[in-house]
Design an enzyme around this catalytic site. Structure first.
Site, short mmCIF file in Angstrom:
data_model
loop_
_atom_site.label_atom_id
_atom_site.label_comp_id
_atom_site.label_asym_id
_atom_site.label_seq_id
_atom_site.Cartn_x
_atom_site.Cartn_y
_atom_site.Cartn_z
CG HIS A 427 -1.73 1.27 1.34
ND1 HIS A 427 -1.30 2.33 2.09
CD2 HIS A 427 -2.90 1.65 0.76
CE1 HIS A 427 -2.19 3.31 1.98
NE2 HIS A 427 -3.16 2.92 1.18
CB CYS A 758 33.53 1.08 -23.49
SG CYS A 758 34.90 -0.08 -23.34
#
Length: 806
Positions: A427, A758
């Site tokens: 919730h 990279c």
């Protein structure tokens, strides 16, 4: 039949168009029962008591004016006023004279349902408000649910309580916030055969990732017993991700599995007490196990796809869904017991990228699971009982054990929320997402560690883990309109390290992943040296054995633990960017880093300079590591073949000689990873001067190069980048380094082979990125936080050079 004036409508009489008659939950159940049961989705039968019946009750009992009078001086900002008015209205409805003709029809329908499932059958009685589950008002959990209801007497009582729950404090407050008139909304009741998940398990499932909104996964949570514990956040459930696109191709892409603590479960009460359910402790050994089998997860994910596809087709646009599932412990069957539209990410502006960024570091007080991607600061207010919510002030951080809908009047004015219990579908998580409030759930002891009146910062911007820091720390919100970003000819890929941030980072405009390091997954998710797992039965160190036992509880075969966890970490990233190319670099730990893994010191040598020692390619064919490397190969094969993520490509680091390259490819073939098979490309890092000097020979062997500018710089300049004594010499923009890079780009392009970079340099230096464009590099892989600003510079340089972005 006249649906408008019916007290009872069965699921097979309902469709999604009947929200006004039976509310969102019941209309959706009817829609699925009629259309999806024939497609194999299992849904327990039942009927709806209509909203017409609710209004008939108010009018027949003459209480509508009484309710209006009670609410005439309502003030939802005054918690005491709200509680008093809510209580009076609920009592008025519960004590109203229930029309006999309505009661008779409910009881008859119950007997009809019992004739299908057995005498005195057990049912779930759920409220379904007619304004529920609208795109701008979820109303999730606003009304009540009653489980294990048996017999006419219990059923009628539950119906009265359901009707009254349209006026819970939180529902009244919510309607005022959303500008709904209290009497324009009706309440329907769903009466559905219970699934005996008290004897098995249940949970919540979304057809997207709840945190990022990434749409290609089914996200499944599960715990033992009835599903209320997961929905309420009373337990920290298991979490699973299944990748939908390759699931539809017949693959088995369970790309992540995490065990939750699951300390309690809700079961049927058989002791004759007042409540038909009770909560009991779960055996500690059971807590450590997964509640679902792989086959069950694949079935649930398949149903999630079927349900989502049906609702999307009906709506004419993508419609992600929020579902509840349950497993019957008597029959072993799985069922869907609820489905509603997801209400947070479906409203998100996909063209605006908003990123919360911490700008200073603080002391971490506690950690949990992050909900959302925001950061919030405020004064702590620890509230352990819902009756004390009137002590909460706007802008404070709500710290509590768990929330339920009664807490919503103060949740909406909190700067952040921290709970002891709950998972991503509890919730507190659902409501904080809807409200756009950062929330950290499942901290276990937040109410003890955090002290009222102290200032804290709640950080959900770091991926899966949410952090709570001491003090009010500085952060910024970066916002980019993606519509205005220029296209580039140079492919712009990303360096991705953390699997749990991949879904979120996939929304940054990109051409795939140029570097995914295995080391992060091994360090963070596996933590154990390969050989310690392979030679587990020979270990004598009790401390090492205990740590391995704890991590590998669900794995009698310890090697399989390494394979599965590496596969999952890599797959989360490959899935996030599918079908774009994702290049994974094989493990590149140095021997001292391997030694720091659990059991590592038993198997690793002590080297004077590990940076240029036994690392990368030289390990993979060595008899002292070859079997460990085999586990990496098995994991990557699993990602490509079992999960179907053939966009994953492989890169070999620190390959000193062409002969080494041949040996590594041979070992990969021995482990059924063959270059060229099923589209597998194998690249090699260009990070050693020998790679440049023998570029043509290396490119005869491999599909391309990715430049590792970090190591290439240190080896070109002859320095150890870990040494602070020579750190001032280290610079990727040194002319010698740039000359090597320019050279290798020209050679690769001339041979028609892939050439990318990279290394760190283009992320740090925009001028270096522009230099790479001048050299004709095909792809630049950047750290995610630099992609947008560097793209602008690359586009600028391409325009200057007359390079067409197409």
């Amino acid at each position: 039949m006249d649906k408008e004036n019916a007290f009872i409508l069965w699921f097979d009489q309902l469709g999604i168009e009947d929200v006004g008659l039976v509310g969102g939950k019941n209309a959706s159940l009817g829609e699925m029962y009629r259309n999806l049961v024939p497609k194999g989705v299992k849904i327990p039968n039942g009927f709806a008591v209509t909203s017409y019946a609710y209004h008939y009750l108010l009018d027949h009992a003459g209480i509508r004016d009484d309710i209006q009078r009670i609410l005439s001086d309502l003030d939802t900002t005054d918690m005491d006023n709200l509680a008093e008015r809510g209580h009076k209205v609920r009592e008025t409805i519960r004590n109203a004279n229930f029309p006999q003709e309505l009661q008779d029809q409910i009881v008859k329908s119950y007997y009809d349902l019992s004739s299908q499932y057995g005498e005195n059958t057990d049912v779930a009685v759920r409220s379904s408000a007619t304004a529920e589950d609208l795109p701008d008002a979820s109303f999730a959990g606003q009304q009540e649910t009653y489980l294990n209801i048996k017999g006419p007497e219990q059923l009628i009582d539950a119906c009265k309580r359901c009707f009254a729950s349209l006026f819970t404090n939180r529902a009244i407050s919510y309607r005022v916030d959303k500008n709904f008139d209290h009497f324009s909304i009706g309440l329907s009741i769903g009466v559905q055969k219970m699934v005996r998940s008290d004897k098995a398990c249940s949970g919540v499932m979304f057809s997207l990732d709840t945190e990022s909104g990434f749409k290609d996964v089914a996200f499944i949570t599960g715990a033992y017993g009835l599903g209320e514990t997961v929905v309420q956040g009373a337990v920290n459930p298991d979490e699973y991700y299944v990748f939908k696109p390759t699931l539809k191709q017949g693959k088995r892409p369970i790309i992540q599995k995490k065990v939750g603590s699951k300390q309690i479960k809700m079961i049927y009460s058989t002791d004759g007490g007042k409540s038909p359910t009770k909560t009991v402790n779960v055996d500690p050994e059971e807590q450590k196990k997964y509640v679902c089998t792989d086959d069950e997860l694949l079935t649930l994910a398949s149903w999630a796809s079927t349900i989502e596809d049906h609702y999307s087709e009906k709506a004419g646009y993508h419609k992600p869904m929020d579902m509840e599932w349950a497993k019957d412990g008597v029959t072993g069957d799985l069922f869907i017991v609820q489905a509603r539209p997801e209400t947070v990410h479906s409203r998100k502006d996909a063209n605006v990228l908003k990123k919360y960024v911490m700008k200073e570091q603080g002391k971490t007080i506690i950690e949990g699971k992050s909900i959302g991607e925001k950061i919030g600061c405020g004064e702590v207010n620890v509230i352990k009982d819902v009756h004390d919510i009137n002590k909460f002030k706007e802008g404070q951080v709500l710290v509590t054990d768990m929330t339920d809908p009664d807490w919503e009047p103060i949740m909406k004015i909190a700067s952040a929320i921290v709970t002891n219990r709950g998972g991503r579908t509890c919730h507190a998580a659902i409501i904080s997402r809807e409200l756009g409030i950062p929330c950290v759930v499942g901290t276990l002891n937040g109410t003890e560690k955090l002290v009222s009146a102290h200032e804290i910062t709640v950080d959900c911007s770091q991926g899966d883990t949410g952090y709570v820091y001491s003090g009010r720390l500085h952060y910024e919100i970066e916002e980019h309109n993606l519509d205005n970003l220029p296209a580039t000819h140079t492919k712009i890929t990303m360096n991705i390290a953390q699997p749990d941030q991949a879904f979120e980072q996939s929304f940054i405009p990109n051409d795939g992943v140029g570097l995914m390091r295995e080391e992060f997954v091994i360090n963070s998710h596996i933590k154990v040296h390969q050989r310690a797992l392979m030679e587990y039965n020979k270990l004598t160190d009790k401390a090492v054995i205990e740590k391995i036992d704890e991590l590998t509880y669900n794995y009698p075969d310890k090697k399989q633990f390494f394979v599965d966890k590496l596969a999952e970490g890599v797959a989360m990233i490959a899935a996030a960017f599918y079908p774009k190319k994702v290049i994974v670099r094989l493990s590149d730990f140095k021997s001292n880093e391997y030694a720091n893994l659990i059991g590592g010191k038993l198997f690793e040598p002590v080297e004077d300079n590990p940076m240029i020692g036994w690392r990368g390619a030289s390990r993979y064919y060595d008899d002292n590591y070859k079997q460990g490397f085999a586990l990496e190969c098995v994991a990557l094969k699993k990602v490509r073949e079992e999960f179907g993520l053939t966009n994953l490509q492989i890169m070999i680091p620190f390959c000193r000689t062409v002969d080494e390259g041949k040996k590594v490819l041979a070992v990969m073939e021995e482990n059924n990873l063959r270059k060229g098979e099923n589209g597998l490309e194998v690249y090699v890092m260009c990070e050693i001067p020998s790679n440049v000097l023998l570029a043509e020979e290396f490119l005869e062997l491999f599909d391309g190069f990715s430049i590792g500018s970090n190591d290439l710089t240190q080896l070109t300049l002859g320095l150890d980048r870990d040494s602070e004594l020579v750190a001032h010499v280290y610079d990727e923009r040194n002319p010698a380094v740039k000359k090597l890079i320019k050279n290798v780009i020209e050679i690769a392009n001339s041979k028609g082979k892939y050439i990318g970079i990279c290394g760190q340099a283009p992320s740090d230096y925009e001028d270096f990125a522009q230099f790479l464009v001048e050299c004709g590099i095909q792809a630049i892989s950047l750290n995610p936080d630099t992609v947008i600003k560097t793209r602008l510079k690359i586009a600028e340089k391409e325009q200057e050079l007359g390079i067409n972005p197409n």
